[in-house]
Scaffold this motif. Structure first.
Motif, short mmCIF file in Angstrom:
data_model
loop_
_atom_site.label_atom_id
_atom_site.label_comp_id
_atom_site.label_asym_id
_atom_site.label_seq_id
_atom_site.Cartn_x
_atom_site.Cartn_y
_atom_site.Cartn_z
N ASN A 151 53.92 33.75 46.99
CA ASN A 151 54.11 35.06 46.37
C ASN A 151 53.44 35.20 45.02
N LEU A 152 52.48 34.34 44.75
CA LEU A 152 51.75 34.47 43.49
C LEU A 152 51.14 35.87 43.37
N GLU A 153 51.19 36.42 42.17
CA GLU A 153 50.58 37.72 41.93
C GLU A 153 49.07 37.63 42.06
N LEU A 154 48.43 38.79 42.15
CA LEU A 154 46.98 38.82 42.20
C LEU A 154 46.39 38.16 40.97
N MET A 155 45.33 37.37 41.18
CA MET A 155 44.60 36.78 40.08
C MET A 155 43.51 37.77 39.67
N LYS A 156 43.88 38.69 38.76
CA LYS A 156 42.97 39.75 38.34
C LYS A 156 42.20 39.34 37.09
N TRP A 157 40.90 39.53 37.16
CA TRP A 157 40.02 39.24 36.04
C TRP A 157 39.33 40.54 35.63
N ILE A 158 39.31 40.80 34.35
CA ILE A 158 38.64 41.98 33.81
C ILE A 158 37.23 41.60 33.37
N LYS A 159 36.23 42.16 34.00
CA LYS A 159 34.85 41.83 33.67
C LYS A 159 34.50 42.37 32.28
N LYS A 160 33.85 41.51 31.48
CA LYS A 160 33.48 41.88 30.11
C LYS A 160 31.99 42.07 29.93
N GLY A 161 31.18 41.64 30.93
CA GLY A 161 29.75 41.93 30.85
C GLY A 161 28.87 40.71 30.90
N THR A 193 27.97 31.55 52.13
CA THR A 193 27.98 32.11 53.48
C THR A 193 26.55 32.34 53.97
N LEU A 194 26.41 32.40 55.29
CA LEU A 194 25.11 32.69 55.89
C LEU A 194 24.73 34.15 55.70
N SER A 195 25.73 35.03 55.69
CA SER A 195 25.45 36.47 55.69
C SER A 195 25.14 37.04 54.32
N LYS A 196 25.80 36.56 53.27
CA LYS A 196 25.61 37.18 51.96
C LYS A 196 25.50 36.18 50.80
N GLY A 197 25.23 34.93 51.10
CA GLY A 197 25.09 33.97 50.02
C GLY A 197 26.43 33.63 49.39
N TYR A 198 26.44 33.54 48.07
CA TYR A 198 27.63 33.13 47.34
C TYR A 198 28.53 34.30 46.95
N TYR A 199 29.84 34.02 46.93
CA TYR A 199 30.79 34.88 46.24
C TYR A 199 31.97 34.01 45.82
N LEU A 200 32.84 34.53 44.94
CA LEU A 200 33.91 33.73 44.36
C LEU A 200 35.19 33.81 45.18
N GLY A 201 35.90 32.67 45.26
CA GLY A 201 37.17 32.60 45.95
C GLY A 201 38.22 31.97 45.06
N PHE A 209 42.11 37.11 44.65
CA PHE A 209 41.16 37.06 43.53
C PHE A 209 40.45 38.40 43.40
N LYS A 210 40.56 39.01 42.22
CA LYS A 210 39.95 40.32 41.98
C LYS A 210 39.15 40.30 40.68
N LEU A 211 37.90 40.73 40.76
CA LEU A 211 37.09 40.99 39.57
C LEU A 211 37.10 42.49 39.34
#
Length: 318
Positions: free
Chosen positions: A7-17, A245-253, A270-272
């Motif tokens: 039940n961990l809450e969403l790991m939300k990150w606020i992008k700063k640039g 991934t084969l379809s879209k390269g890298y993304y964060l998990g 995980f949310k950016l």
């Protein structure tokens, strides 16, 4: 798995640039800035080490100094490599990329990946160690061979590490070869590797045996994991990592654990947050986390593993 973990809450990150991108005129960092790895040198100075890639795509260790209070404010950029290529024929003679930093006994331990070109395979990558006696201003190799060398299971890769120093031992998460080590996609040979964990009593000797596999692929599109970064929050271990991934390269998990050994993937948690900028509109990869004055910051690469440089995000407080 306990209800607390589930039940961990969403790991939300606020992008700063975006902080910085490669400079075509830089002497050794003209094409890529890979794997931003932060270390606070002073109260008013945050050093971000990175793999500075030249026009041939070969990486050396450089840094970008920024303000800890505002990492978008650049103070200085290295004009010379802090760690150059290894001697011809050694495991890091074709590239040096930083991954994890540990302070102990007035020394700074930098765990890095060394690249070596292959003949029948494109490259090999294994973990090396460099040590600083002057608070991260300069580094020397601990030895000219890898501290994580190949073994019967990890034939082509034992690299991309995160290291934590705990009271009685050192924990490491690393990327190791899986299966035959390679997969063919659209006529191109791509690495095939997974996430493993291993321990050490001193941070130097990690044993010859392969570590325990702690991450499983969710589908046939996934063929690798990239640099993990692990941190403690609210009594639990949290890992941000790259999924290849084969379809879209890298993304964060994202994955979580109560004990640092048994992990549960919770990538959907995980949310950016924030607008998708041009420098990160295709890929995100190679995260590294640091706590600054009570705030948890994450530095990460944008498109094509650093061709557009790197930026940062801040963990949203509950």
């Amino acid at each position: 798995m306990s209800p607390h973990i589930q039940n961990l809450e969403l790991m939300k990150w606020i992008k700063k640039g975006q902080i910085h991108q490669p400079d075509p005129n830089h002497s050794f960092g003209s094409t890529r800035l890979m794997c931003p790895t932060p270390l606070r040198l002073e109260n008013d100075l945050l050093r971000i080490y990175a793999g500075f890639c030249d026009q041939n795509g070969i990486s050396r260790l450089g840094y970008i100094d920024v303000s800890p209070q505002n990492p978008l404010k650049i103070i200085d950029i290295s004009s010379q490599p802090l760690l150059d290529l290894g001697k011809d024929g050694t495991f890091d003679d074709n590239g040096v990329v930083p991954h994890s930093i540990v302070r102990k006994d007035n020394k700074v331990y930098l765990y890095y990946t060394g690249f070596q070109q292959g003949v029948k395979v494109d490259y090999y990558m294994f973990c090396g160690l460099a040590v600083s006696d002057d608070n991260g201003q300069s580094f020397s190799r601990f030895q000219r061979t890898p501290i994580l060398d190949r073994n019967n299971e990890d034939l082509y890769a034992r690299a991309g590490v995160c290291v934590l120093l705990e009271p009685n031992h050192w924990k490491m998460w690393y990327i190791g070869s899986k299966g035959n080590g390679w997969v063919i996609h659209n006529g191109k040979k791509l690495p095939y590797y997974t996430m493993k964990q291993i321990e050490s009593k001193d941070g130097f000797e990690w044993g010859k045996n392969s570590g325990k596999e702690v991450m499983a692929f969710k589908n046939e599109d996934e063929h690798g994991f990239g640099q993990p970064t692990v941190f403690l929050k609210d009594g639990n271990y949290h890992m941000i990592y790259s999924i290849r991934t084969l379809s879209k390269g890298y993304y964060l998990g994202y994955a979580c654990s109560e004990d640092g050994y048994n992990w549960e993937r919770k990538d959907d948690n995980f949310k950016l947050e924030g607008p998708i900028e041009k420098w990160e509109n295709k890929n995100t990869s190679y995260p590294s986390v640091i706590e600054i004055d009570g705030e948890i910051l994450m530095f990460y690469n944008g498109n094509h593993m650093g061709k557009t440089g790197f930026g940062y995000a801040k963990l949203m407080k509950e």
